[in-house]
Motif scaffolding. Structure first.
Motif, short mmCIF file in Angstrom:
data_model
loop_
_atom_site.label_atom_id
_atom_site.label_comp_id
_atom_site.label_asym_id
_atom_site.label_seq_id
_atom_site.Cartn_x
_atom_site.Cartn_y
_atom_site.Cartn_z
N UNK A 181 0.83 -1.20 0.00
CA UNK A 181 0.00 0.00 0.00
C UNK A 181 0.87 1.26 0.00
N UNK A 182 1.95 1.22 0.78
CA UNK A 182 2.86 2.36 0.81
C UNK A 182 3.47 2.64 -0.55
N UNK A 183 3.89 1.57 -1.24
CA UNK A 183 4.46 1.73 -2.58
C UNK A 183 3.43 2.29 -3.55
N UNK A 184 2.19 1.79 -3.46
CA UNK A 184 1.14 2.25 -4.37
C UNK A 184 0.84 3.73 -4.14
N UNK A 185 0.73 4.13 -2.89
CA UNK A 185 0.47 5.53 -2.58
C UNK A 185 1.63 6.42 -3.02
N UNK A 186 2.86 5.92 -2.85
CA UNK A 186 4.04 6.69 -3.27
C UNK A 186 4.05 6.87 -4.79
N UNK A 187 3.68 5.83 -5.53
CA UNK A 187 3.63 5.93 -7.00
C UNK A 187 2.61 6.97 -7.44
N UNK A 188 1.44 6.92 -6.82
CA UNK A 188 0.38 7.88 -7.17
C UNK A 188 0.82 9.31 -6.82
N UNK A 189 1.42 9.46 -5.62
CA UNK A 189 1.85 10.78 -5.18
C UNK A 189 2.94 11.36 -6.07
N UNK A 190 3.93 10.54 -6.42
CA UNK A 190 5.01 11.03 -7.27
C UNK A 190 4.51 11.40 -8.66
N UNK A 191 3.58 10.61 -9.18
CA UNK A 191 3.05 10.92 -10.51
C UNK A 191 2.29 12.24 -10.49
N UNK A 192 1.64 12.53 -9.38
CA UNK A 192 0.83 13.75 -9.30
C UNK A 192 1.66 14.98 -8.95
N UNK A 193 2.55 14.84 -8.00
CA UNK A 193 3.26 16.01 -7.48
C UNK A 193 4.68 16.16 -8.02
N UNK A 194 5.27 15.08 -8.56
CA UNK A 194 6.62 15.18 -9.12
C UNK A 194 6.70 14.35 -10.40
#
Length: 570
Positions: free
Chosen positions: A193-206
């Motif tokens: 779940x942490x990896x999935x959230x990190x992927x979504x966050x990086x795609x959106x914010x960076x």
């Protein structure tokens, strides 16, 4: 005006690069190749497991097939290698025949890639790329939506840390997921779940960062530092030394080849439609044309090369191709740089991937595939055309029902869409025409118009006249000759008849004779040259030519009006 392409350049498309490789283009290719490699390495590991192969086979699939696809394709920005949809289709086709990961499974999975490559290569060499257009966009979109759901479903056990081997049966996997959800392995769930959230966050914010690579490296380091494997977490483990080899793939027995052929055809079709989607988008943005037959050759050779390298079937990746374009790729050199970077990384980093959690690979797949689920495309298809909507809905449901044999879902959609096409051909639009106030002849029932003449009826037939609708034509002529009292001439407005076959020609002959028997005349206006050519070859043209050469309704009515009027009483 585009310069003509020489025969040698057509045979070896990569020779065209020599005129494009300026210093700026080369810099763009190197930058794009390295950028794509950063994404391709973790994706290759993930998609190999999705296809039922050991993870390191995905690296092999990102090497030679990527090079061959670039050398012999027509769109230089396409990035060939492992992709989610092709991996899912491979697993769905082979899992019912052999235990996933077994030697037999690998032999059959490599063989289906070889067969799909031969099919694509054959279609390309014979210039028969049009065959792939038999699969309509709504059916393809419905299949992708259903497949995206199934792919996401298949990754839940790894995300939950559910014990036990992967089952080819959907019901067994559902039970496994249910038990895993009741008692998940918490470190695995947290990592996934942490990896999935990190992927979504990086795609959106960076979005400029290679999010997949960042997440994979960070999670691998975290796994090693926290003793994730020692606490029961599943990891990739030791990867064997990189030893890709070239050899002729093992060919299964003839009976097994026959069994694999339908699935291989679906794999060839779906993977190329995925390729075509990327190529069309790139072509629109660059303004450079691409050739579907040449791309079939390139993708077919890439699959054959993958089979000779004993790895999984490949296709062009939509996301990596878009990344190639965004980073300035001008020629296929970008794919060569990417493949070289994958080789170097595999040699240097293989031992460091031991601690990469399988849950992180599942998160990579979920993040990439979830974006393929776009139900709005199905709603749009239904709103535009009910037949397309029905075919799309049926494909979506059938793909889910037939799982894991998802190739049956798209075959169902293909057959239904072709059946609906034939049904529509059997029912071409037919209308009686009257003179509209704008000077054209239009549907008299729709616009409340009178017949143009008391003893002449104008009938429009919209569609080719062939064996499917020849009876419909005869019924229409018989309807038209009784549309008003004392009809003497039936004028067929034939601008919509763009083809005629032997059955259609026989229908014309029969109706001309039938009208003559009732003291009536069959006439035509707007006949196209290709239809007249067929009528002339048969000889029936001689009997209808005096009243068959009118170019439009006005000319025909003016010429036929004296013949239609009854003689005056003496």
């Amino acid at each position: 005006m585009t310069a003509p392409i020489s025969r040698l350049d057509r045979l070896l498309p990569f020779l065209r690069w020599r005129s494009q490789l300026t210093r700026a283009a080369l810099q763009g290719d190197i930058r794009a190749g390295l950028s794509v490699a950063l994404v391709a390495i973790p994706q290759s590991l993930a998609y190999a497991q999705l296809a039922g192969f050991p993870a390191h086979y995905g690296l092999y699939a990102a090497m030679l097939p990527a090079v061959i696809g670039a050398l012999f394709g027509s769109c230089p920005q396409l990035s060939t290698g492992p992709v989610a949809l092709t991996g899912m289709l491979t697993a769905a086709s082979i899992a019912p025949l052999a235990a996933m990961g077994s030697d037999t499974y690998l032999v059959l999975a490599i063989a289906i890639g070889l067969l799909a490559g031969v099919i694509q290569l054959g279609l390309g060499l014979l210039r028969q790329g049009w065959v792939l257009n038999l699969l309509s966009q709504p059916v393809f979109a419905a299949f992708i939506n259903a497949a995206a759901l199934l792919i996401c479903f298949s990754q839940l056990p790894a995300l939950l840390g559910a014990p036990g081997p992967r089952s080819p049966q959907l019901a067994d996997e559902a039970v496994r997921i249910f038990h895993g959800a009741l008692a998940p392995h918490l470190p695995t769930l947290a990592m996934g779940i942490g990896a999935l959230l990190a992927l979504i966050g990086l795609r959106r914010f960076a979005p400029r960062l290679p999010g997949v690579l960042v997440v994979v490296v960070a999670c691998t380091a975290l796994s090693a530092l926290t003793g994730f494997e020692a606490n029961g977490g599943a990891v990739i483990g030791d990867l064997p030394a990189l030893r890709p080899s070239l050899q002729l793939p093992t060919v299964p027995e003839w009976n097994m080849i026959i069994t694999l052929l339908p699935a291989a055809f679906v794999l060839a079709m779906v993977s190329f439609l995925e390729t075509a989607s990327s190529a069309k988008l790139i072509s629109e943005k660059t303004g450079e044309a691409w050739n579907e037959n040449q791309e079939l050759i390139g993708q077919g050779l890439a699959k054959i090369a993958g089979a000779c390298a004993s790895t999984l079937p490949t296709s062009a990746s939509f996301s990596r191709s878009a990344l190639n374009l965004a980073n300035g790729a001008q020629t296929g050199v970008a794919s060569l740089v990417c493949a070289l970077a994958v080789v170097v990384a595999a040699l240097a980093l293989g031992q460091w991937l031991h601690h990469l959690p399988l849950a992180v690979l599942a998160a990579v797949i979920l993040d990439a595939v979830a974006r393929l689920f776009q139900p709005a495309t199905l709603v749009h298809a239904w709103r535009i055309d009910r037949d397309d909507g029905l075919a799309a809905a049926t494909t979506f449901v059938a793909t889910l029902v037939f799982a894991p044999n998802i190739q049956n879902g798209i075959l169902t959609g293909l057959l239904l869409s072709l059946a609906l096409l034939i049904w529509r051909s059997m029912k071409p639009r037919i209308a009686l025409l009257g003179l509209h106030e704008d000077g054209t002849h239009r549907d008299l029932e729709r616009f409340g118009l009178p017949h143009p003449h008391p003893h002449l009826v104008v009938m429009r037939f919209d569609g080719p006249l062939h064996f499917v609708n020849a009876n419909r034509f005869q019924e229409a002529v018989n309807w038209a000759r009784t549309a008003q009292p004392d009809v003497r001439i039936v004028l067929v407005s034939a601008a919509g008849i763009n083809a005629i076959d032997a059955t259609g020609l026989d229908a014309v002959r029969r109706e001309a004779a039938n009208l003559a028997k009732h003291g009536q005349q069959l006439a035509f206006c707007g006949l196209k040259k290709q239809v007249i050519d067929v009528l002339e070859r048969d000889g029936v043209w001689a009997s209808i030519a005096p009243h068959g050469s009118y170019r439009h309704e006005r000319q025909a009515i003016d010429a036929l009006a004296p013949l239609a009027s009854p003689p005056e009483n003496l």
